[in-house]
Write a protein that holds these residues in place. Structure first.
Motif, short mmCIF file in Angstrom:
data_model
loop_
_atom_site.label_atom_id
_atom_site.label_comp_id
_atom_site.label_asym_id
_atom_site.label_seq_id
_atom_site.Cartn_x
_atom_site.Cartn_y
_atom_site.Cartn_z
N LEU A 1 -5.34 -1.95 9.50
CA LEU A 1 -6.60 -1.27 9.80
C LEU A 1 -6.38 -0.12 10.77
CD1 LEU A 1 -9.38 -3.96 10.08
CD2 LEU A 1 -9.42 -1.87 8.76
N LEU A 2 -5.59 -0.36 11.78
CA LEU A 2 -5.37 0.71 12.75
C LEU A 2 -4.71 1.90 12.10
CD1 LEU A 2 -4.33 -1.09 16.04
CD2 LEU A 2 -6.50 -0.03 15.45
N THR A 3 -3.76 1.64 11.20
CA THR A 3 -3.11 2.75 10.50
C THR A 3 -4.10 3.59 9.73
OG1 THR A 3 -1.11 1.44 10.27
CG2 THR A 3 -1.33 3.34 8.84
N PHE A 4 -5.10 2.90 9.07
CA PHE A 4 -6.05 3.62 8.21
C PHE A 4 -7.29 4.10 8.95
CE2 PHE A 4 -8.54 4.94 4.81
CZ PHE A 4 -9.77 4.32 4.87
N LEU A 5 -7.90 3.23 9.75
CA LEU A 5 -9.23 3.51 10.27
C LEU A 5 -9.26 4.62 11.29
CD1 LEU A 5 -10.77 -0.05 10.67
CD2 LEU A 5 -11.07 1.60 8.84
N LEU A 6 -8.18 4.82 11.99
CA LEU A 6 -8.20 5.85 13.01
C LEU A 6 -8.02 7.24 12.41
CD1 LEU A 6 -6.28 4.04 15.84
CD2 LEU A 6 -8.65 4.77 15.90
N SER A 7 -7.81 7.33 11.11
CA SER A 7 -7.63 8.64 10.49
C SER A 7 -8.92 9.40 10.22
CB SER A 7 -6.85 8.48 9.19
OG SER A 7 -5.57 7.97 9.47
N PRO A 8 -10.01 8.75 9.73
CA PRO A 8 -11.16 9.54 9.32
C PRO A 8 -12.19 9.77 10.39
CG PRO A 8 -11.50 7.30 8.66
CD PRO A 8 -10.19 7.34 9.38
N ILE A 9 -11.79 9.71 11.69
CA ILE A 9 -12.78 9.87 12.75
C ILE A 9 -13.36 11.28 12.72
CG2 ILE A 9 -13.14 9.93 15.23
CD1 ILE A 9 -11.00 7.89 15.55
N SER B 1 0.26 7.09 -4.61
CA SER B 1 1.42 7.08 -3.71
C SER B 1 1.03 6.64 -2.31
CB SER B 1 2.08 8.47 -3.66
OG SER B 1 2.52 8.86 -4.95
N ASP B 2 0.15 5.66 -2.24
CA ASP B 2 -0.31 5.09 -0.98
C ASP B 2 0.64 3.96 -0.61
OD1 ASP B 2 -1.61 3.85 1.13
OD2 ASP B 2 -3.40 3.32 0.00
N ARG B 3 1.74 4.29 0.06
CA ARG B 3 2.81 3.32 0.31
C ARG B 3 2.38 2.14 1.17
NH1 ARG B 3 4.79 5.08 -4.13
NH2 ARG B 3 6.20 6.87 -4.01
N PRO B 4 1.65 2.33 2.27
CA PRO B 4 1.27 1.16 3.09
C PRO B 4 0.47 0.12 2.31
CG PRO B 4 0.97 3.17 4.35
CD PRO B 4 1.27 3.59 2.94
N ASN B 5 -0.54 0.57 1.56
CA ASN B 5 -1.33 -0.39 0.77
C ASN B 5 -0.53 -0.97 -0.38
OD1 ASN B 5 -4.00 -0.87 1.84
ND2 ASN B 5 -4.42 1.31 1.50
N GLN B 6 0.41 -0.19 -0.90
CA GLN B 6 1.26 -0.68 -1.98
C GLN B 6 2.13 -1.83 -1.48
OE1 GLN B 6 3.28 2.52 -3.98
NE2 GLN B 6 4.52 1.17 -5.25
N LEU B 7 2.75 -1.65 -0.34
CA LEU B 7 3.59 -2.69 0.24
C LEU B 7 2.76 -3.93 0.60
CD1 LEU B 7 5.80 -0.44 2.52
CD2 LEU B 7 6.64 -1.84 0.62
N ARG B 8 1.59 -3.68 1.15
CA ARG B 8 0.73 -4.80 1.54
C ARG B 8 0.29 -5.61 0.32
NH1 ARG B 8 -5.25 -4.32 4.20
NH2 ARG B 8 -5.60 -6.55 4.48
N ALA B 9 -0.07 -4.92 -0.75
CA ALA B 9 -0.50 -5.61 -1.97
C ALA B 9 0.65 -6.43 -2.56
CB ALA B 9 -1.01 -4.60 -2.99
#
Length: 351
Positions: free
Chosen positions: A24-32, A253-261
């Motif tokens: 979440l921290l990786t993703f959520l802090l991006s669209p502020i 090419s969303d690597r973090p979500n790809q690895l997590r999935a």
């Protein structure tokens, strides 16, 4: 954290929350709110002197540079640029630009693990957003503060903060904010082990996230949904949710979500004894780690391979992968992981 392939549903709870928070921290802090790349498009207060305009241009440039430094993985340089910009914006009285700068600083502090400074920057940014009635910034800042509270174990406070974000988003019809807030409220429910509630919140979040067309957000919530199904023991829907997240992440090419999935799918397929599929997924994971030249992810892949081979009773191959993981842990100077792996290797050598 690599999922333990011998986890029971109960033990998975701890893994689930840690994974939630880190991703979440990786993703959520991006669209502020607005990014530094559009800082020059923001509505500044008019300045009466050429000196003031020059100072503002300098600060805008610093903020743009800081954003690029953050995206390139240099949080220390980001903080240095951000603090310089903040000082200039303060001197010329540009409050809105100060808020944007605090947002950038918060992202960089999180990347460095300096959570206290990040929390302070977020709250300062929120105060400015409230003073300027910047509702979009309020929504995203409240969401990030909520995740901090959740990580610190302050679940009721986190829920209250995220409910406020959802209310604002609903009132101003901010679809992105509604999806984000609902998804994070799902994390609160999962933290409280109310997985049925979490699943409903994630499903509602997906409705909004699909409307925005933000595929990273969709994959993130689908992974959250997979976590909730896995924790509740619904393996069919677990595999469906992670599978959908993986397809979207691959396409973009969303690597973090790809690895997590992949990690979620490996765990689920192992639980239901679909070992061949689990090995196929680990092959994809290791190839992706090599492609990224990411030694940390390569280490996780070796560890997952070792655990899976141990699970199926192939102890010689499991030992080989544990040894490879230990070598990488030493190279990365990850002593905690090295000790854990050595302990696993010692146990397996007795078999």
């Amino acid at each position: 954290m690599v999922p333990n392939l011998q986890l029971s549903t109960q033990r998975f709870d701890k893994f689930q929350f840690c994974t939630f928070y880190l991703l979440l921290l990786t993703f959520l802090l991006s669209p502020i709110a607005a990014g530094a790349v559009d800082i020059t498009q923001q509505l500044h207060r008019p300045l009466n002197s050429s000196v003031g305009r020059q100072l503002r241009d300098e600060a805008d440039s610093l903020l743009n540079i800081g954003e690029q430094q953050y995206k390139s993985g240099y949080p220390d340089k980001t903080i240095a640029s951000g603090l310089q910009a903040l000082e200039i914006y303060h001197s010329i009285g540009d409050v809105k630009a100060q808020g944007l700068t605090y947002n950038l600083l918060a992202k960089a502090y999180v990347q460095q693990g300096r959570l206290k400074e990040a929390d302070d920057a977020l709250r300062r940014g929120l105060a400015i957003a409230r003073d300027t009635q910047d509702f979009q910034s309020q929504i995203f800042l409240l969401n990030n503060i909520g995740t901090f509270l959740l990580q610190q174990g302050e679940t009721p406070a986190a829920g209250k903060t995220l409910e406020e974000a959802l209310t604002i988003a609903h009132n101003v019809k901010n679809i992105e904010g509604e999806g984000l807030s609902l998804s994070n409220l799902g994390l609160v429910a999962a933290r409280e082990r109310d997985y049925n509630k979490a699943i409903k919140l994630y499903e509602n979040a997906l409705i909004f996230r699909r409307q925005t067309g933000n595929t990273i957000a969709q994959a993130n919530t689908l992974n959250n949904l997979g976590d909730a199904y896995l924790a509740s023991g619904n393996y069919q829907d677990t595999i469906g949710s992670y599978g959908a997240a993986l397809r979207i992440a691959k396409t973009n090419s969303d690597r973090p979500n790809q690895l997590r999935a992949i990690d979620g799918l490996v765990t689920a397929h192992t639980v239901v004894k679909r070992y061949e599929r689990a090995f196929d997924l680990l092959e994809q994971r290791l190839a992706l780690a090599n492609e990224l030249q990411n030694l940390h992810e390569e280490l996780k892949s070796f560890e997952s391979y070792a655990q899976l081979y141990e699970q199926v009773g192939n102890y010689p191959t499991a030992r080989n992968f544990y040894e490879r993981a230990i070598t990488l842990a030493r190279r990365l100077e990850d002593s905690k992981r090295e000790v854990f792996l050595l302990n696993r290797l010692t146990k397996i050598q007795k078999r």
